[in-house]
Design a protein around this motif. Structure first.
Motif, mmCIF file in Angstrom:
data_model
loop_
_atom_site.group_PDB
_atom_site.id
_atom_site.type_symbol
_atom_site.label_atom_id
_atom_site.label_comp_id
_atom_site.label_asym_id
_atom_site.label_seq_id
_atom_site.Cartn_x
_atom_site.Cartn_y
_atom_site.Cartn_z
ATOM 1 N N LEU A 1 0.889 -1.269 0.045
ATOM 2 C CA LEU A 1 0.094 -0.050 0.070
ATOM 3 C C LEU A 1 1.053 1.278 0.000
ATOM 4 N N LEU A 2 2.002 1.364 0.957
ATOM 5 C CA LEU A 2 2.799 2.386 1.010
ATOM 6 C C LEU A 2 3.369 2.399 -0.448
ATOM 7 N N ASP A 3 3.904 1.452 -1.249
ATOM 8 C CA ASP A 3 4.630 1.618 -2.493
ATOM 9 C C ASP A 3 3.619 2.340 -3.459
ATOM 10 N N ARG A 4 2.225 1.734 -3.488
ATOM 11 C CA ARG A 4 1.561 2.213 -4.255
ATOM 12 C C ARG A 4 1.064 3.760 -4.240
ATOM 13 N N ALA A 5 0.940 4.172 -2.904
ATOM 14 C CA ALA A 5 0.866 5.358 -2.690
ATOM 15 C C ALA A 5 1.857 6.296 -3.015
ATOM 16 N N VAL A 6 3.168 5.910 -3.148
ATOM 17 C CA VAL A 6 4.316 6.713 -3.354
ATOM 18 C C VAL A 6 4.315 6.659 -4.769
ATOM 19 N N ARG A 7 4.206 5.620 -5.520
ATOM 20 C CA ARG A 7 4.174 5.395 -7.014
ATOM 21 C C ARG A 7 3.050 6.463 -7.674
ATOM 22 N N THR A 8 1.877 6.245 -7.164
ATOM 23 C CA THR A 8 0.805 7.261 -7.469
ATOM 24 C C THR A 8 0.872 8.682 -7.337
ATOM 25 N N GLY A 9 1.617 8.906 -6.346
ATOM 26 C CA GLY A 9 1.771 10.412 -5.874
ATOM 27 C C GLY A 9 0.836 10.663 -4.783
ATOM 28 N N VAL A 10 -0.058 9.758 -4.295
ATOM 29 C CA VAL A 10 -1.140 9.975 -3.213
ATOM 30 C C VAL A 10 -0.468 10.592 -1.861
ATOM 31 N N MET A 11 0.772 9.787 -1.801
ATOM 32 C CA MET A 11 1.345 10.169 -0.505
ATOM 33 C C MET A 11 2.135 11.731 -0.407
ATOM 34 N N ASP A 12 2.505 12.235 -1.958
ATOM 35 C CA ASP A 12 2.965 13.635 -1.831
ATOM 36 C C ASP A 12 1.664 14.515 -1.680
ATOM 37 N N ARG A 13 0.470 14.208 -2.287
ATOM 38 C CA ARG A 13 -0.574 15.182 -2.084
ATOM 39 C C ARG A 13 -1.037 15.146 -0.744
ATOM 40 N N VAL A 14 -1.059 13.800 0.005
ATOM 41 C CA VAL A 14 -1.683 14.047 1.389
ATOM 42 C C VAL A 14 -0.668 14.746 2.341
ATOM 43 N N LEU A 15 0.342 14.531 1.968
ATOM 44 C CA LEU A 15 1.591 15.412 2.787
ATOM 45 C C LEU A 15 1.590 16.725 2.683
ATOM 46 N N SER A 16 0.970 17.066 1.442
ATOM 47 C CA SER A 16 0.863 18.764 1.094
ATOM 48 C C SER A 16 -0.386 19.140 1.781
ATOM 49 N N VAL A 17 -1.349 18.423 1.704
ATOM 50 C CA VAL A 17 -2.671 18.837 2.502
ATOM 51 C C VAL A 17 -2.283 19.087 3.974
ATOM 52 N N VAL A 18 -1.579 17.695 4.495
ATOM 53 C CA VAL A 18 -1.527 17.820 6.054
ATOM 54 C C VAL A 18 -0.567 19.016 6.263
ATOM 55 N N GLU A 19 0.543 19.435 5.568
ATOM 56 C CA GLU A 19 1.295 20.565 5.739
ATOM 57 C C GLU A 19 0.591 21.687 5.873
ATOM 58 N N LYS A 20 -0.376 21.769 4.989
ATOM 59 C CA LYS A 20 -1.113 22.996 4.802
ATOM 60 C C LYS A 20 -2.184 23.042 6.015
ATOM 61 N N MET A 21 -2.900 21.983 6.448
ATOM 62 C CA MET A 21 -3.526 21.856 7.595
ATOM 63 C C MET A 21 -2.717 22.277 8.919
ATOM 64 N N ASP A 22 -1.694 21.773 8.798
ATOM 65 C CA ASP A 22 -0.824 22.175 10.174
ATOM 66 C C ASP A 22 -0.637 23.571 10.303
ATOM 67 N N GLU A 23 -0.265 24.090 8.937
ATOM 68 C CA GLU A 23 -0.128 25.637 8.915
ATOM 69 C C GLU A 23 -1.321 26.261 9.243
ATOM 70 N N GLN A 24 -2.276 26.129 8.982
ATOM 71 C CA GLN A 24 -3.512 26.870 9.300
ATOM 72 C C GLN A 24 -4.149 26.256 10.456
ATOM 73 N N HIS A 25 -3.479 25.431 11.554
ATOM 74 C CA HIS A 25 -4.125 24.816 12.594
ATOM 75 C C HIS A 25 -5.489 24.365 12.506
ATOM 76 N N ILE A 26 -5.854 23.848 11.346
ATOM 77 C CA ILE A 26 -7.103 23.262 11.125
ATOM 78 C C ILE A 26 -7.343 21.946 12.014
ATOM 79 N N LEU A 27 -6.348 21.141 11.884
ATOM 80 C CA LEU A 27 -6.453 19.914 12.945
ATOM 81 C C LEU A 27 -6.464 20.086 14.252
ATOM 82 N N THR A 28 -5.758 20.915 14.682
ATOM 83 C CA THR A 28 -5.634 21.423 16.190
ATOM 84 C C THR A 28 -6.922 22.156 16.483
ATOM 85 N N ASP A 29 -7.475 23.032 15.659
ATOM 86 C CA ASP A 29 -8.764 23.591 15.988
ATOM 87 C C ASP A 29 -9.905 22.667 15.872
#
Length: 267
Positions: free
Chosen positions: A184-212
Motif C-alpha cells: 500500500l505504501l509503495d502504491r501511494a508513493v508511485r501514484t503520488g497520493v502520498m505527496d498530495r496527502v503530505l501537502s494537504v497535511v502540511e497546509k492543515m498544520d500551517e492553518q491549525h485546522i486539525l488542532t482547531d
C-alpha cells in the motif's frame, strides 16, 4: 762462562733470601706452612672417588665460568642485584613455584580447555581488531553512561518475550499485514497520493485546522454534557434554528459541500 753462571746464581740466591726474610717478618711463612699442612691432611683423607668428584666439580665450574664469559652474562649482574635488593627475585621465585604447582595439578583435559579458551580469545581479539570495533567504544561508553544500553536490553527482552509468546499463525498474519502495508505504501508513493496527502497535511498544520478541530470536539463534548435535554418536536427544532450559531454552522457546512462539489466536478 762458569763465572757468569755463579754470579747469576748468587743474585738469585740473594733475592730468595730477601723474599724469605720478608715472609718470616710478616708471618706469611707460618701461614704457608699451616696451609700446606691443611692441604696435605685433606689430600691424605680423600679417597680416589672424592678426588674424582672434586675434579668433576672443578671442571664443571670452569666450564660454567667459560659459558658465562662467552655469553657476556656479566652485564646481567646489575639487574640481578637490583632484583635481589628490591625483593622482586623472591616474588619471581614464588610465582614460578605457583605456576609449577598449577601445572602439576592440571590434567590433560584442563590444559586442552585452557588452550581452546586462549585460542578463542585471540580469535575474538583478531576479529575485533579487523572490524575496527575499537571506534565504537566511545558510543558504547556513552550508552552505558546515559542508561540507554539498559533500555536497549529491556526492549530486546520485551521483543524476545513477544516473539516467544507468538504462535506460527500470529507470525504469519503479522507477516501478511506487513507485506500488505508495504504494498500500500509503495502504491501511494508511485501514484503520488502520498505527496498530495503530505501537502494537504502540511497546509492543515500551517492553518491549525486539525488542532482547531480537536479543540472543537473537546469543547463540544464538555458543553453537550452541561446542556439540557432537547424538547423534541418542530418547535424545539425552530428554537435551535433561531440561534445565530446554528445558522453559521449550517452556512459553513454548505460552503464545505460547495467546495467539495467543485473539486469533484473538476475530476
Amino acid at each position: 762462562m762458569a763465572a757468569v753462571l755463579d754470579t747469576h746464581q748468587e743474585e738469585e740466591l740473594q733475592q730468595a733470601q730477601t723474599a724469605l726474610l720478608h715472609l718470616v717478618r710478616n708471618g706469611d711463612l707460618e701461614r704457608i706452612v699451616h696451609l700446606a699442612r691443611l692441604l696435605g691432611a685433606a689430600g691424605d683423607s680423600m679417597s680416589d672417588e672424592m678426588v674424582g668428584r672434586l675434579a668433576e666439580i672443578g671442571t664443571s665450574g670452569l666450564d660454567l665460568l667459560d659459558r658465562v664469559e662467552r655469553a657476556d652474562l656479566t652485564r646481567a649482574i646489575p639487574a640481578i642485584s637490583a632484583l635481589v635488593h628490591n625483593g622482586d627475585l623472591d616474588r619471581i621465585v614464588h610465582l614460578a613455584r605457583m605456576l609449577g604447582a598449577a601445572g602439576d595439578s592440571m590434567s590433560d583435559e584442563m590444559v586442552g580447555r585452557l588452550a581452546e579458551i586462549a585460542t578463542g580469545g585471540l580469535d575474538l581479539l583478531d576479529r575485533v581488531n579487523r572490524a575496527e570495533l575499537a571506534n565504537a567504544l566511545p558510543a558504547i561508553s556513552a550508552l552505558v553512561h546515559n542508561g540507554d544500553l539498559d533500555r536497549i536490553v529491556h526492549i530486546a527482552r520485551m521483543l524476545g518475550a513477544a516473539g516467544d509468546s507468538m504462535s506460527d499463525e500470529m507470525v504469519t498474519r503479522l507477516a501478511t499485514l506487513a507485506t500488505d502495508a508495504m504494498c500500500l505504501l509503495d502504491r501511494a508513493v508511485r501514484t503520488g497520493v502520498m505527496d498530495r496527502v503530505l501537502s494537504v497535511v502540511e497546509k492543515m498544520d500551517e492553518q491549525h485546522i486539525l488542532t482547531d478541530f480537536l479543540h472543537c470536539l473537546a469543547g463540544a463534548t464538555e458543553e453537550a454534557a452541561k446542556e439540557p435535554a432537547p424538547k423534541g418536536g418542530i418547535f424545539g427544532l425552530l428554537d435551535i434554528m433561531k440561534k445565530p450559531e446554528t445558522q453559521e454552522t449550517i452556512q459553513f457546512l454548505m460552503l464545505v459541500g460547495k467546495h467539495f462539489r467543485s473539486c469533484r466536478l473538476k475530476h
